[in-house]
Design a protein around this motif. Sequence first.
Motif, mmCIF file in Angstrom:
data_model
loop_
_atom_site.group_PDB
_atom_site.id
_atom_site.type_symbol
_atom_site.label_atom_id
_atom_site.label_comp_id
_atom_site.label_asym_id
_atom_site.label_seq_id
_atom_site.Cartn_x
_atom_site.Cartn_y
_atom_site.Cartn_z
ATOM 1 N N ARG A 45 0.820 -1.222 0.000
ATOM 2 C CA ARG A 45 0.000 0.000 0.000
ATOM 3 C C ARG A 45 0.849 1.265 0.000
ATOM 4 N N ASP A 46 2.139 1.149 0.354
ATOM 5 C CA ASP A 46 3.015 2.314 0.352
ATOM 6 C C ASP A 46 3.572 2.612 -1.036
ATOM 7 N N LEU A 47 3.299 1.753 -2.017
ATOM 8 C CA LEU A 47 3.754 1.970 -3.383
ATOM 9 C C LEU A 47 2.709 2.733 -4.172
ATOM 10 N N PRO A 48 3.106 3.431 -5.235
ATOM 11 C CA PRO A 48 2.102 4.005 -6.143
ATOM 12 C C PRO A 48 1.253 2.883 -6.739
ATOM 13 N N LYS A 49 0.102 3.223 -7.240
ATOM 14 C CA LYS A 49 -0.765 2.218 -7.856
ATOM 15 C C LYS A 49 -0.122 1.722 -9.152
ATOM 16 N N PRO A 50 0.070 0.415 -9.302
ATOM 17 C CA PRO A 50 0.678 -0.086 -10.546
ATOM 18 C C PRO A 50 -0.272 0.029 -11.728
ATOM 19 N N ALA A 95 9.283 0.973 -2.124
ATOM 20 C CA ALA A 95 8.268 1.998 -1.857
ATOM 21 C C ALA A 95 8.853 3.411 -1.826
ATOM 22 N N ASP A 96 9.985 3.592 -1.158
ATOM 23 C CA ASP A 96 10.571 4.927 -1.055
ATOM 24 C C ASP A 96 11.199 5.388 -2.363
ATOM 25 N N ASN A 97 11.556 4.439 -3.228
ATOM 26 C CA ASN A 97 12.285 4.775 -4.452
ATOM 27 C C ASN A 97 11.394 5.098 -5.639
ATOM 28 N N LEU A 98 10.227 4.488 -5.694
ATOM 29 C CA LEU A 98 9.416 4.607 -6.905
ATOM 30 C C LEU A 98 9.021 6.042 -7.252
ATOM 31 N N PRO A 99 8.625 6.891 -6.317
ATOM 32 C CA PRO A 99 8.241 8.243 -6.717
ATOM 33 C C PRO A 99 9.327 8.964 -7.515
ATOM 34 N N SER A 100 10.579 8.866 -7.091
ATOM 35 C CA SER A 100 11.650 9.556 -7.810
ATOM 36 C C SER A 100 12.104 8.780 -9.040
ATOM 37 N N TYR A 122 9.443 -1.554 -13.942
ATOM 38 C CA TYR A 122 8.941 -2.870 -13.552
ATOM 39 C C TYR A 122 9.626 -3.261 -12.241
ATOM 40 N N THR A 123 8.861 -3.845 -11.319
ATOM 41 C CA THR A 123 9.460 -4.471 -10.147
ATOM 42 C C THR A 123 9.227 -5.973 -10.235
ATOM 43 N N VAL A 124 10.131 -6.744 -9.637
ATOM 44 C CA VAL A 124 10.111 -8.202 -9.731
ATOM 45 C C VAL A 124 10.149 -8.791 -8.330
ATOM 46 N N ASP A 125 9.310 -9.781 -8.065
ATOM 47 C CA ASP A 125 9.459 -10.628 -6.878
ATOM 48 C C ASP A 125 10.350 -11.801 -7.279
ATOM 49 N N LEU A 126 11.537 -11.894 -6.698
ATOM 50 C CA LEU A 126 12.497 -12.901 -7.109
ATOM 51 C C LEU A 126 11.944 -14.310 -6.939
ATOM 52 N N LEU A 127 12.193 -15.164 -7.909
ATOM 53 C CA LEU A 127 11.731 -16.544 -7.872
ATOM 54 C C LEU A 127 12.535 -17.329 -6.829
ATOM 55 N N GLY A 128 11.819 -18.105 -6.018
ATOM 56 C CA GLY A 128 12.465 -18.875 -4.961
ATOM 57 C C GLY A 128 12.628 -18.117 -3.662
ATOM 58 N N GLU A 129 12.138 -16.870 -3.623
ATOM 59 C CA GLU A 129 12.183 -16.028 -2.427
ATOM 60 C C GLU A 129 10.760 -15.776 -1.931
#
Length: 296
Positions: free
Chosen positions: A22-27, A69-74, A82-89
């Motif tokens: 919820r702290d990220l911008p809307k994708p 979350a803190d990085n996306l606005p800038s 694009y952000t990725v959820d690493l596979l196997g994590e």
Amino acid sequence: MGHWDSAEGQDRFRSTYRAALRDLPKPAATLDVRTDYGLVRMYRFAGRTDTRVPLVLLPGRASASPVWADNLPSLLAIGDVYTVDLLGEPGMSIQDRPITGDDDQAAWLHQVLDALPEESFHLVGLSIGGWTAANLALREPTHVETLTLIDPVYVLDDMPWETIARSLPASLPWPPKSWRDSFNSYTAGGAPVEDVPVAQMIEAGMKHYALKLPQPERISEDRLATLDMPVLIIIAGQSVMHDPQTAARTAERALPDATVHTYEDASHAINGEYPERIAEDLAAFLTAHQATIPAN
């Protein structure tokens, strides 16, 4: 393969994941990309400028997409992300085939980029995501236009024994939550983590997800020297994941044409501590290499 310890544990993690998300911008889009090794969750965020080459962000261990979350606005001022959820994590990616070595780690990520509509990407990796990005760039560089490594592990120096010793009890499911919080605070320069949504997500993943990935192979200087795309390296001066001075010297020896910055006061939680500075350095790096096309 990596797996959850129980349905209840997975539910707890997903609850903390949703809270942190919820702290990220809307994708603009949520993507589940099929690979030979499983389904990879990605989010696409529309930037404020029209660029030919989007950013692809790879997170650290157990942190998944919400860590940005803190990085996306800038970063969205630079272009699409694009952000990725690493596979196997821990995350929303679903592993369904063993990942047995560094070649497999490169293969699944290459398949993800191959499935996207763009031809090339600015690959940005944090911590173990930095190793994952460098590993791909060395083995399957087809889609990698530039490479940015933010305090990467197993790339520029070995992990200190003290950090390894502190991580072992924190990686087990049975110790109390305070042990995992203590380790996460240690990597963040002693900052409190108990009320930080992304830190609580990381703690839940550490407790409830059984990680079965192979130990990454330390990338040698000789191998690093073969990278032929523009490289930006940002090192945290107070990192406990390597010796920062050794890491900087390694980068300068192996990659004399790379852009190397050390943020002297930053901990390994550098992306949350200096989001605007990272975005400024990344934008300057991309502009210097004429890697983006500005909007008309």
